[in-house]
Design an enzyme around this catalytic site. Structure first.
Site, PDB file in Angstrom:
ATOM      1  N   TYR A   1      -2.784  55.584  29.316  1.00  0.00           N
ATOM      2  CA  TYR A   1      -2.988  54.446  28.420  1.00  0.00           C
ATOM      3  C   TYR A   1      -3.597  54.905  27.096  1.00  0.00           C
ATOM      4  O   TYR A   1      -4.477  55.758  27.084  1.00  0.00           O
ATOM      5  CB  TYR A   1      -3.927  53.421  29.081  1.00  0.00           C
ATOM      6  CG  TYR A   1      -4.163  52.245  28.176  1.00  0.00           C
ATOM      7  CD1 TYR A   1      -3.235  51.221  28.124  1.00  0.00           C
ATOM      8  CD2 TYR A   1      -5.273  52.191  27.333  1.00  0.00           C
ATOM      9  CE1 TYR A   1      -3.400  50.154  27.263  1.00  0.00           C
ATOM     10  CE2 TYR A   1      -5.446  51.125  26.469  1.00  0.00           C
ATOM     11  CZ  TYR A   1      -4.510  50.117  26.437  1.00  0.00           C
ATOM     12  OH  TYR A   1      -4.677  49.070  25.582  1.00  0.00           O
TER      13      TYR A   1
ATOM     14  N   TRP B   1      -3.516  54.344  22.390  1.00  0.00           N
ATOM     15  CA  TRP B   1      -2.845  53.918  21.163  1.00  0.00           C
ATOM     16  C   TRP B   1      -2.073  55.008  20.460  1.00  0.00           C
ATOM     17  O   TRP B   1      -1.254  54.733  19.582  1.00  0.00           O
ATOM     18  CB  TRP B   1      -3.872  53.294  20.215  1.00  0.00           C
ATOM     19  CG  TRP B   1      -3.989  51.832  20.431  1.00  0.00           C
ATOM     20  CD1 TRP B   1      -4.396  51.215  21.582  1.00  0.00           C
ATOM     21  CD2 TRP B   1      -3.671  50.801  19.502  1.00  0.00           C
ATOM     22  NE1 TRP B   1      -4.347  49.852  21.404  1.00  0.00           N
ATOM     23  CE2 TRP B   1      -3.917  49.573  20.134  1.00  0.00           C
ATOM     24  CE3 TRP B   1      -3.216  50.793  18.187  1.00  0.00           C
ATOM     25  CZ2 TRP B   1      -3.721  48.349  19.506  1.00  0.00           C
ATOM     26  CZ3 TRP B   1      -3.024  49.569  17.556  1.00  0.00           C
ATOM     27  CH2 TRP B   1      -3.279  48.358  18.224  1.00  0.00           C
TER      28      TRP B   1
END
Ligand code: MGD
Ligand code: MGD
Ligand code: MO
Length: 752
Positions: free
Chosen positions: A114, A116
């Site tokens: 996980y 960005w």
């Protein structure tokens, strides 16, 4: 003279810039001429790009290199690293993957990864990691996001889809038609600086100011005054953190008891209101949920709740519920209740009214733009069936084979032998970092691709250095932003850093899957292919994109905004029979038979107030509620090492804001070094004493790199995740609950 527009463009999640390089070094990032409100975050690259925290060569943790997989996992984060060649690193990874897959099976590889990463359609780290591993048989992934997992799981039950989060009624509609915007968690300008995948022009601040000028009034419901800009002259209502559900139930009680709810709307567009009404009146459980009841829990006066409810019913009202309100215990209830309040007002699907999820959370929410489908890097098919809800990582590592509930079903945790992260920082984003650190010691091998020595890289066995967007060419193709930007390569990669694509390609060669992985395209050919595919699908949606060579000449392209301001659920409102919701009833589910059938006591069939695990209502003397919200000067942990974030530090530590009354109680003055602690951990911060936070609450932004001292677990830079509790929101969605957390503070001797 060179004009700023002569410099090449590049794009980040926080905006587009023109990049100026001299003698191979980045010297300036100039704002993009289309951006009315550029973010300072980008300037963080100056100094960081080639700074001391840059990873310039492949590295292997010493004990792992000497002893092989599984050696001294507890030294992760403490051990020394040894530089190896790329060829050696590739062979080590290829051999370890082969061993783990043959001995333990693909499900024992955890690559949820996980995070960005960076903007740019092609160089998206996770896409490459997942594509690569799927060619080898797959991996255990994670589902949902840290941003709003509980919102993503509840909305399909209530409104028929999580995509509504990004389908909010547009700012233009609010400017034209709204009277009152009631923002739970505010509309924080600092957060609206971000748009995932790259953004062209920051819209939120100008939109808020236009709305104010058009007469829209604002109410900021938040522990922080700054969650709405001062220029809006908003009313500030500060409930105890994690009690918005009680406040919303109190508001609903006023609407019901004073006949202010829209019965015709409820009958036509919703199911289950009567069950909820019985809960409000106390018929179902003997407790009347009037404003006195709510006031007792949320700390807002009864009369204030009544007058807000009446004001909301007196005109066109937009209710915004911040994503932060899902990142707390029972976070599902806040999105559900925001929807129920809007349904009671009968304004869902009307211009400028109804409910929106997270105005201001990112630039995207409320942005006027078309939403074409753009091509992503194909990830292939994952044959592994195990998965985890994203925030259950520590539990997965601690409890192989253990059972967990999720959205109506029971599942089992896999036995994780290998973790691979590319484009995320779990030692930033996860709660209870000391617990994570203990659990993280268990797998045989941890691989991290990153460009800087942050805490995730520090806790790896094999570190593969990657490039930043400034060091590679790419293109932004975000379906949620109207701008397409050609990202030029501005400087050469630092040291031996490689694009993630090349990292995986190198390992693929050792495993004999290079042709399948690369499809024999280089990065440039992939970018061309992604663009041409996207252009075709845009044409099908009646959006004309320029040919790539033309786009490369102009550098950017803006897709035209739709003619009419977008209204969320407008079609459903017009004709609920022809355009039903994708819920079991086709209507808004105020009572969900499906959720009720799961039998979860922490998420019953209708919205309910349930005490959070930690909150001021049960605080002991000396405990404060910690809000660990998003940092204004960076994106999560990204660029924490850079001059913008470091410039806001106090004595090298993350600022912690607290009210003058609380500061006085502990003898704390502005600028003091303080220790913030609880049973889970401790960190050092610099005190900011301010009355723009309510008494009883302390605020530390997330993002400081986790940096325990040499002989202590205390985080010296001020990462609040050493304090936050690692618990699922409920058995329904198992989302993270970072915002439900109590702490204590004390003055700290700087010499720790
Ligand atoms: N206490 C608390 N914790 C929170 C939150 C909170 O409110 N409170 N918020 C949560 C939320 S909403 C989120 S979304 C998460 C965010 O958590 P993350 O998304 O994990 O945080 P980032 O710091 O953005 O991590 C991105 C990482 O990718 C790396 N990176 C950048 N570009 C590239 C690239 O091209 N290739 C590779 N391989 N790596 C790259 C960066 O250096 C960085 O290490 O945090 C969550 N954690
Ligand atoms: N500059 C910058 N912008 C970002 C990010 C970043 O790291 N930096 N991260 C991006 C990401 S990944 C995400 S998910 C979004 C997140 O967007 P949000 O979830 O909206 O962000 P937060 O800053 O965590 O929270 C917003 C505000 O909610 C308030 N709040 C917290 N708890 C409560 C509560 O119990 N009740 C009420 N009423 N208010 C409460 C806090 O005061 C906080 O400032 O932001 C995005 N934007
Ligand atoms: Mo997020």
């Amino acid at each position: 003279m060179t004009k700023a527009t002569d410099f090449p463009l590049t794009s980040f999640h926080w905006g587009t810039y023109r990049a100026e390089a001299r003698n191979g070094d980045l010297v300036a990032l100039h704002p993009f001429e289309e951006d009315p409100d550029p973010s300072p975050i980008g300037q963080g690259y100056l100094g960081a790009l080639k700074g001391p925290d840059r990873i310039t060569a492949p590295m292997v943790r010493k004990s792992w290199l000497e002893g092989g997989p599984g050696t001294k996992g507890s030294l992760r984060g403490k051990d020394a690293f040894v530089e190896v060649s790329w060829d050696e690193a590739e062979q080590l990874v290829a051999d370890e993957l082969t061993r783990v897959i043959n001995t333990h099976g693909n499900q024992s590889i955890f690559a949820g990864s996980y995070g960005w990463a960076s903007a740019g359609r092609f160089h998206h780290a996770q896409s490459h990691l997942k594509r690569f591993l799927n060619l080898l048989g797959g991996f255990t992934p994670s589902v949902n996001s840290y941003s709003l997992a509980s919102g993503e799981v509840i909305l399909p039950h209530v409104l028929g889809g999580a995509e509504l989060i990004y389908d909010a009624t547009s700012w233009q509609s609010i400017i034209e038609s709204c009277d009152l915007m009631v923002a739970f968690g505010g509309v924080p300008i600092k957060n609206s600086m971000i748009g995932q995948g790259g953004l062209g022009a920051h819209r939120t601040r100008p939109a808020l100011l236009e709305a104010r000028a058009a007469g829209v009034e604002f109410v900021n419901i938040s522990p922080l005054k700054s969650d709405l800009p001062d220029a809006l002259s908003a009313e500030w209502i500060a409930p105890r953190p994690s009690t918005d559900a009680a406040l919303m139930i109190g508001l609903a009680h006023v609407l019901l008891s004073e006949g202010l709810s829209d019965r015709a709307f409820l009958d036509r567009y919703t199911v289950g209101f009567d069950r909820f009404a019985n809960y409000l009146t106390g018929e179902s459980d003997g407790i009347v949920k009037n404003t006195d009841w709510a006031a007792e829990i949320c700390g807002i006066r009864s009369e204030e709740i009544q007058s807000l409810a009446r004001r909301m019913a007196s005109g066109r009202t937009m209710i915004s519920v911040a994503w932060a309100l899902t990142r707390q215990d029972h976070g599902e209830q806040n999105f559900w209740l925001g929807t129920v309040l809007a349904a009671m007002l009968g304004q869902i699907g009307l211009p400028g009214g109804g409910v929106g999820f997270g105005y201001g959370a990112v630039n995207t929410v409320g942005l006027e733009r078309p939403s074409p489908r753009f091509q992503a890097v194909p990830q292939g098919r994952n044959k592994v069936k195990t998965f985890i809800p994203v925030a259950r990582i520590a539990e997965m590592l601690e409890n192989p084979g253990g059972e967990f509930d999720y959205n109506g079903k029971k599942h089992q945790f896999p036995d994780t032998k290998l973790i691979w992260w590319a484009g995320g920082n779990p030692f930033h984003h996860h709660q209870d970092l000391n617990r994570l650190r203990r659990a993280w010691a268990r797998p045989d091998t941890v691989i991290v691709n990153d460009w800087c020595w942050n805490s995730a890289a520090q806790h790896a066995d094999i570190v593969l250095p990657c490039t930043t967007p400034l060091e590679r060419a790419d293109i932004t193709l975000s379906p949620r932003d109207p701008y397409l930007v050609v990202m030029d390569k501005v400087v050469e990669p630092s040291g031996q850093a490689r694009d993630d694509y090349d990292i995986f390609r190198g390992i693929a060669r050792h495993l004999g899957i290079d042709r399948k992985y690369s499809e024999e395209r280089d990065a440039d050919q992939w970018i061309t292919w992604l663009y041409e595919q996207s252009r075709k699908s845009a044409t099908r949606a009646q959006i004309d994109l320029p040919p790539l060579d033309e786009l490369r000449k102009t550098g950017w392209f803006k897709m035209p905004a739709p003619n009419e301001p977008h209204i969320m659920l407008g079609k459903f409102r017009q004709d609920p029979e022809a355009s039903p919701l994708r819920t079991p009833s086709g209507k808004i589910e105020i009572f969900s038979e499906k959720i009720a059938s799961f039998g979860y006591d922490d998420c019953p069939g209708h919205p309910t107030w349930m005490e959070p695990v930690e909150w001021l209502g049960r605080a002991e003397q000396g405990q404060l509620h910690l809000i660990s919200n998003q940092p204004k000067n960076k994106l999560h942990s990204q660029l924490d090492q850079g001059p913008v974030a470091q410039g806001d530090r106090i004595g090298g530590r993350e600022p912690a804001m607290l009210h003058p009354d609380d500061a006085a109680a502990y003898g704390i003055r502005d600028g003091d070094c303080i220790r913030v602690f609880n049973g889970r951990g401790a960190c050092l911060c610099g005190a900011v004493v301010s009355d723009s936070i309510v008494p009883g609450v302390i605020q530390i932004s997330t993002g400081a790199w986790f940096r325990p001292g040499p002989n202590t677990d205390v985080c010296l830079s001020g990462n609040p995740n050493v304090l936050c509790k690692d618990k699922g929101t409920s058995r329904l969605s198992q989302g993270p609950t970072a915002h439900s957390c109590l702490v204590r503070v004390a003055l700290q001797d700087e010499r720790l």
